[in-house]
Scaffold this motif. Structure first.
Motif, PDB file in Angstrom:
ATOM      1  N   THR A  16      -0.829  -7.621   1.412  1.00 27.07           N
ATOM      2  CA  THR A  16       0.464  -8.062   1.301  1.00 27.07           C
ATOM      3  C   THR A  16       1.102  -7.145   0.300  1.00 27.07           C
ATOM      4  O   THR A  16       2.096  -6.488   0.493  1.00 27.07           O
ATOM      5  CB  THR A  16       0.886  -9.519   1.222  1.00 27.07           C
ATOM      6  OG1 THR A  16       0.325 -10.152   2.171  1.00 27.07           O
ATOM      7  CG2 THR A  16       2.455  -9.472   1.550  1.00 27.07           C
ATOM      8  N   SER A  19       0.774  -3.301   0.890  1.00 20.67           N
ATOM      9  CA  SER A  19       1.456  -2.932   1.973  1.00 20.67           C
ATOM     10  C   SER A  19       2.899  -2.590   1.476  1.00 20.67           C
ATOM     11  O   SER A  19       3.536  -1.909   2.010  1.00 20.67           O
ATOM     12  CB  SER A  19       1.486  -3.534   3.267  1.00 20.67           C
ATOM     13  OG  SER A  19       1.824  -4.918   2.996  1.00 20.67           O
ATOM     14  N   TYR A  38      -0.991   5.886   8.081  1.00 20.92           N
ATOM     15  CA  TYR A  38       0.326   5.421   7.774  1.00 20.92           C
ATOM     16  C   TYR A  38       1.175   4.707   9.133  1.00 20.92           C
ATOM     17  O   TYR A  38       0.836   5.569  10.125  1.00 20.92           O
ATOM     18  CB  TYR A  38       1.055   6.381   6.924  1.00 20.92           C
ATOM     19  CG  TYR A  38       2.563   5.808   6.704  1.00 20.92           C
ATOM     20  CD1 TYR A  38       2.814   5.282   5.734  1.00 20.92           C
ATOM     21  CD2 TYR A  38       3.608   6.265   7.884  1.00 20.92           C
ATOM     22  CE1 TYR A  38       4.257   4.970   5.370  1.00 20.92           C
ATOM     23  CE2 TYR A  38       5.022   5.756   7.596  1.00 20.92           C
ATOM     24  CZ  TYR A  38       5.378   5.146   6.292  1.00 20.92           C
ATOM     25  OH  TYR A  38       6.306   4.768   6.015  1.00 20.92           O
ATOM     26  N   PRO A  39       1.666   3.757   9.300  1.00 19.95           N
ATOM     27  CA  PRO A  39       2.036   2.857   8.299  1.00 19.95           C
ATOM     28  C   PRO A  39       0.674   1.911   7.787  1.00 19.95           C
ATOM     29  O   PRO A  39      -0.174   1.669   8.840  1.00 19.95           O
ATOM     30  CB  PRO A  39       3.209   2.031   8.443  1.00 19.95           C
ATOM     31  CG  PRO A  39       3.008   2.023  10.151  1.00 19.95           C
ATOM     32  CD  PRO A  39       2.336   3.446  10.408  1.00 19.95           C
ATOM     33  N   THR A  41      -1.243  -1.113   7.697  1.00 21.52           N
ATOM     34  CA  THR A  41      -1.196  -2.360   8.748  1.00 21.52           C
ATOM     35  C   THR A  41      -2.244  -3.541   8.157  1.00 21.52           C
ATOM     36  O   THR A  41      -3.183  -3.331   7.155  1.00 21.52           O
ATOM     37  CB  THR A  41      -1.736  -1.990  10.186  1.00 21.52           C
ATOM     38  OG1 THR A  41      -3.159  -1.724   9.917  1.00 21.52           O
ATOM     39  CG2 THR A  41      -0.840  -1.122  10.739  1.00 21.52           C
ATOM     40  N   GLN A  42      -2.091  -4.701   8.458  1.00 19.58           N
ATOM     41  CA  GLN A  42      -2.814  -5.724   8.233  1.00 19.58           C
ATOM     42  C   GLN A  42      -4.489  -5.590   8.778  1.00 19.58           C
ATOM     43  O   GLN A  42      -5.671  -5.955   8.099  1.00 19.58           O
ATOM     44  CB  GLN A  42      -2.259  -7.204   8.610  1.00 19.58           C
ATOM     45  CG  GLN A  42      -2.900  -8.495   8.096  1.00 19.58           C
ATOM     46  CD  GLN A  42      -3.062  -8.472   6.451  1.00 19.58           C
ATOM     47  OE1 GLN A  42      -2.025  -8.243   5.946  1.00 19.58           O
ATOM     48  NE2 GLN A  42      -4.119  -8.433   5.968  1.00 19.58           N
ATOM     49  N   GLU A  43      -4.424  -5.029   9.682  1.00 16.02           N
ATOM     50  CA  GLU A  43      -5.705  -4.810  10.308  1.00 16.02           C
ATOM     51  C   GLU A  43      -6.519  -3.633   9.394  1.00 16.02           C
ATOM     52  O   GLU A  43      -8.048  -3.985   9.083  1.00 16.02           O
ATOM     53  CB  GLU A  43      -5.673  -4.184  11.688  1.00 16.02           C
ATOM     54  CG  GLU A  43      -5.060  -4.973  12.746  1.00 16.02           C
ATOM     55  CD  GLU A  43      -3.490  -5.350  12.763  1.00 16.02           C
ATOM     56  OE1 GLU A  43      -2.814  -4.500  12.189  1.00 16.02           O
ATOM     57  OE2 GLU A  43      -3.048  -6.181  13.200  1.00 16.02           O
ATOM     58  N   GLN A  44      -5.965  -2.842   8.971  1.00 15.12           N
ATOM     59  CA  GLN A  44      -6.660  -1.779   8.412  1.00 15.12           C
ATOM     60  C   GLN A  44      -7.125  -2.645   6.871  1.00 15.12           C
ATOM     61  O   GLN A  44      -8.084  -2.470   6.361  1.00 15.12           O
ATOM     62  CB  GLN A  44      -5.635  -0.523   7.639  1.00 15.12           C
ATOM     63  CG  GLN A  44      -5.300   0.492   8.893  1.00 15.12           C
ATOM     64  CD  GLN A  44      -4.451   1.477   8.625  1.00 15.12           C
ATOM     65  OE1 GLN A  44      -4.929   2.432   7.832  1.00 15.12           O
ATOM     66  NE2 GLN A  44      -3.195   1.133   8.744  1.00 15.12           N
TER      67      GLN A  44
END
Length: 169
Positions: A16, A19, A38-39, A41-44
């Motif tokens: 968090t 990001s 970019y952007p 993400t939480q998955e990345q």
């Protein structure tokens, strides 16, 4: 404001902060080249966390301020216990706190951890030539430029050179 930083292992929820800190394409490129898109993400970030958990030669750290709030992050990778070397990467400090010496303090703690706890003789990191503030930070923490690759990475219309820096043990 002066902080005493502490290091702890990277936790999934630290994504968090990453990001929030890596908010534009250029900053993300300086942080990771093209290892993330970019952007962010939480998955990345979940994939990154799984990589840290599953790779015995790669682990992440979060730097905390006096209140236990994350203010920076980095990764140690390419740990080679026989050759006694480790590489620092994915180094970032909360942009709202830059210029206060936190990066230098965090990288110094990382080098100390590598030397004292991992018993490494060689600690390296890379920095792009378009990021002179980061290079100065690393120099203040005891790193010296050892190699330079011109036009090592293409970012949009730019060509970034890349310094390999080594820690003076």
């Amino acid at each position: 404001m002066e902080y005493t930083l502490r290091l702890r292992p990277y936790k999934r929820e630290d994504g968090t902060c990453l990001s929030r800190w890596l908010t534009d394409r250029r900053m993300l490129g300086m942080w990771c080249r093209e290892n993330f898109s970019y952007p962010l993400t939480q998955e990345q970030l979940d994939g990154y966390y799984r990589e840290l958990e599953n790779d015995p030669c790669c682990f992440g750290f979060t730097a905390l301020n006096d209140h236990g709030t994350p203010v920076g992050s980095f990764r140690m990778s390419k740990v080679d216990y026989e050759k006694r070397c480790v590489h620092l990467g994915l180094i970032v400090v909360d942009p709202s706190l830059r210029g206060q010496g936190l990066g230098e303090q965090m990288v110094s703690l990382a080098a100390r951890y590598g030397r004292e706890f991992l018993q490494m003789d060689r600690i390296t990191l890379n920095v792009f030539d378009c990021n002179p503030a980061a290079k100065r930070c690393y120099e203040k923490a005891g790193f010296v430029a050892e190699q330079f690759k011109e036009a090592d990475f293409a970012f949009e219309e730019e060509q970034w050179g890349n310094y390999l820096m080594g820690y003076r043990i």
